[in-house]
Design an enzyme around this catalytic site. Structure first.
Site, PDB file in Angstrom:
ATOM      1  N   SER A 185       0.792  -1.230   0.000  1.00  0.00           N
ATOM      2  CA  SER A 185       0.000   0.000   0.000  1.00  0.00           C
ATOM      3  C   SER A 185       0.825   1.281   0.000  1.00  0.00           C
ATOM      4  O   SER A 185       0.317   2.325  -0.355  1.00  0.00           O
ATOM      5  CB  SER A 185      -0.945  -0.006   1.192  1.00  0.00           C
ATOM      6  OG  SER A 185      -0.208   0.071   2.383  1.00  0.00           O
ATOM      7  N   HIS A 213      -5.773  -4.421  -1.433  1.00  0.00           N
ATOM      8  CA  HIS A 213      -5.582  -3.276  -2.341  1.00  0.00           C
ATOM      9  C   HIS A 213      -5.569  -3.683  -3.807  1.00  0.00           C
ATOM     10  O   HIS A 213      -5.487  -2.828  -4.681  1.00  0.00           O
ATOM     11  CB  HIS A 213      -4.271  -2.537  -2.030  1.00  0.00           C
ATOM     12  CG  HIS A 213      -4.343  -1.645  -0.841  1.00  0.00           C
ATOM     13  ND1 HIS A 213      -4.951  -0.398  -0.867  1.00  0.00           N
ATOM     14  CD2 HIS A 213      -3.899  -1.798   0.424  1.00  0.00           C
ATOM     15  CE1 HIS A 213      -4.861   0.163   0.315  1.00  0.00           C
ATOM     16  NE2 HIS A 213      -4.232  -0.669   1.131  1.00  0.00           N
ATOM     17  N   LYS A 244     -12.690  -1.554   0.832  1.00  0.00           N
ATOM     18  CA  LYS A 244     -11.920  -0.714  -0.085  1.00  0.00           C
ATOM     19  C   LYS A 244     -12.684  -0.615  -1.418  1.00  0.00           C
ATOM     20  O   LYS A 244     -13.700   0.072  -1.467  1.00  0.00           O
ATOM     21  CB  LYS A 244     -10.497  -1.237  -0.227  1.00  0.00           C
ATOM     22  CG  LYS A 244      -9.715  -1.045   1.079  1.00  0.00           C
ATOM     23  CD  LYS A 244      -8.258  -1.405   1.020  1.00  0.00           C
ATOM     24  CE  LYS A 244      -7.560  -0.976   2.306  1.00  0.00           C
ATOM     25  NZ  LYS A 244      -7.062  -2.081   3.125  1.00  0.00           N
TER      26      LYS A 244
HETATM   27  C1  PLP Z   1      -6.902  -2.495   4.551  1.00  0.00           C
HETATM   28  C2  PLP Z   1      -6.175  -3.770   4.676  1.00  0.00           C
HETATM   29  C3  PLP Z   1      -6.570  -4.742   5.603  1.00  0.00           C
HETATM   30  C4  PLP Z   1      -7.650  -4.496   6.610  1.00  0.00           C
HETATM   31  O1  PLP Z   1      -8.910  -4.539   6.005  1.00  0.00           O
HETATM   32  P1  PLP Z   1     -10.187  -4.229   6.905  1.00  0.00           P
HETATM   33  O2  PLP Z   1     -11.292  -4.952   6.219  1.00  0.00           O
HETATM   34  O3  PLP Z   1     -10.338  -2.751   6.904  1.00  0.00           O
HETATM   35  O4  PLP Z   1      -9.907  -4.777   8.266  1.00  0.00           O
HETATM   36  C5  PLP Z   1      -5.898  -5.960   5.610  1.00  0.00           C
HETATM   37  N1  PLP Z   1      -4.882  -6.195   4.755  1.00  0.00           N
HETATM   38  C6  PLP Z   1      -4.456  -5.279   3.880  1.00  0.00           C
HETATM   39  C7  PLP Z   1      -3.320  -5.585   2.957  1.00  0.00           C
HETATM   40  C8  PLP Z   1      -5.089  -4.036   3.817  1.00  0.00           C
HETATM   41  O5  PLP Z   1      -4.658  -3.117   2.946  1.00  0.00           O
END
Ligand code: PLP
Length: 402
Positions: A185, A213, A244
């Site tokens: 990210s 992502h 996301k």
């Molecule tokens: C955002 C993210 C998470 C967490 O996701 P949530 O559903 O908000 O708990 C886990 N792993 C990665 C790689 C992320 O970017």
């Protein structure tokens, strides 16, 4: 002094230390739905370039209607974990929609991907086994690995030579699981899944990819890294989030081989001991995967937007990390500069966030932008123009450096 008074002094000192290190995170308050154009509590209207809203679905009318409809037909809350009385027909339908999207056998839902990652390792692996993890993996993977007794190996970010070295060491264990984020990210680079898969074959390992992502974003139709590297159905475990690209509300999942999912339903602690996700989120999820099933217009637009933005920013003289996702890291290197730049951009109506140590390595401060399918070319142009204006004022464009 009471126990709390002593503790309070300790906490105040901790908070002061965070603040004096310049690491205190203040929250800016939004007084509108999440979108490309948002209104801040101050009344200022800005263009948002820092949401994970890759497909622009966070305020999509169809998703909102689907959430309302599901709430109307299946109620507000579940008041139960899945295995007691928290499984509706809708939950099963969403699990199958997700499996269909990724070309996997079955799916298990969680309250968040943080929980999916927290609950995936411990039920599957023991002290006889090995986990080989990318150094830049998400915090939730790191925490999940900590909860498991497997022997831990770590390889440098996307470094296949190092992965091979670790895999050789891990031959001492019974089963080996390589785990990686699909897209990292902070830089926006994609894990080299073709090479990871080849090494897994060579050294008898299983593979897990966290597609948080990358799902909805990477690959021609947004199926994620397994589409990009033509490995659809080949990777044993995928995890991901509904928070996301897929509407941005809440909810996570693990999808993959059916025996793995079956064992997680029996033993995964965040699944067994935490509430079932609510009908509104499930209904909007079903709608989202229906929407994306036979149509990749949103991905086409997102890929076009990202390519356009990166090309123009490089042409304007910015130092951009090579990206293969919708993440664009504008490298500034200097932490205070990243904060000044973000503040000046906000004055211009561009909402972005500057990241610096410890979120990224020391001396690697940057502004990270996230492009959305909901951005229009005029929004991208406005952002590029604001960056260029402030970049010139701060003397940081390549053409200005000697
Ligand atoms: C955002 C993210 C998470 C967490 O996701 P949530 O559903 O908000 O708990 C886990 N792993 C990665 C790689 C992320 O970017």
């Amino acid at each position: 002094m009471s126990a709390y008074q002593v503790f309070q002094q300790h906490l105040s000192a901790e908070l002061a230390a965070i603040e004096s290190a310049g690491l205190y995170k203040n929250e800016r308050i939004i007084a509108s739905p999440q979108s490309v154009k948002i209104r801040l509590q101050s009344g200022q209207e800005v263009l948002n370039f820092c949401a994970n809203n890759y497909l622009g679905l966070a305020d999509n009318a169809g998703l909102i209607a689907a959430a309302e409809e599901a709430m109307h037909h299946r109620g507000y809350g579940m008041s139960s974990v899945r295995f007691i009385c928290g499984t509706q027909d809708f939950h099963k339908q969403l699990e199958l929609s997700i499996a269909d999207f990724f070309g996997t056998e079955d799916t298990i839902l969680y309250a968040a991907c943080f929980d999916a990652n927290g609950g995936v390792f411990e039920p599957l692996l023991t002290e006889q086994d090995a986990i080989i993890s990318d150094a830049l993996n998400h915090a939730s993977i790191i925490d999940g690995v900590r909860l498991c007794k497997a022997v831990r190996y770590r390889y440098e970010n996307a470094d296949m030579n190092d992965l091979e070295v670790q895999l050789k060491k891990a031959q001492a264990q019974r089963f080996r699981l390589i785990v990686t984020d699909g897209v990292f990210s902070m830089d926006g680079n994609v894990a080299p899944l073709d090479a990871i898969y080849a090494l897994a074959q060579k050294y008898d390992a299983l593979v897990m990819v966290d597609e948080s992502h990358s799902a909805g974003v990477v690959g021609k139709t947004g199926r994620g890294t397994t589409e990009q590297f033509k490995l659809r159905g080949q990777i044993e475990i995928l995890t991901g989030t509904l928070g996301k690209a897929f509407g941005g509300a809440i909810g996570g999942f693990t999808t993959g081989k059916k025996e793995i999912i079956a064992l997680l339903r029996q033993r995964s602690r965040p699944y067994l001991f935490s509430n079932s996700i609510p009908p509104a989120v499930v209904g909007a999820g079903i709608y989202t995967f229906d929407l994306l099933k036979n149509n990749h217009d949103l991905q086409d637009k997102l890929h076009q937007n990202t390519a356009y933005f990166v090309e123009k920013m490089i042409a304007a003289g910015f130092d951009i990390k090579p990206t293969q996702s919708a993440i664009c890291a504008v490298m500034l290197y200097d932490a205070p500069l990243s904060q000044t730049m973000a503040a000046r951009l906000l004055d211009e109506g561009i909402y972005v966030t500057g990241f610096y140590y410890p979120v990224v390595p020391k001396g690697q401060a940057r502004i990270r932008l996230q492009i959305s399918a909901a951005h229009e070319p005029v929004d991208l142009d406005k952002c590029i123009a604001a960056f260029t204006k402030i970049g010139q004022e701060l003397n940081i464009l390549n053409s200005q450096l000697t």
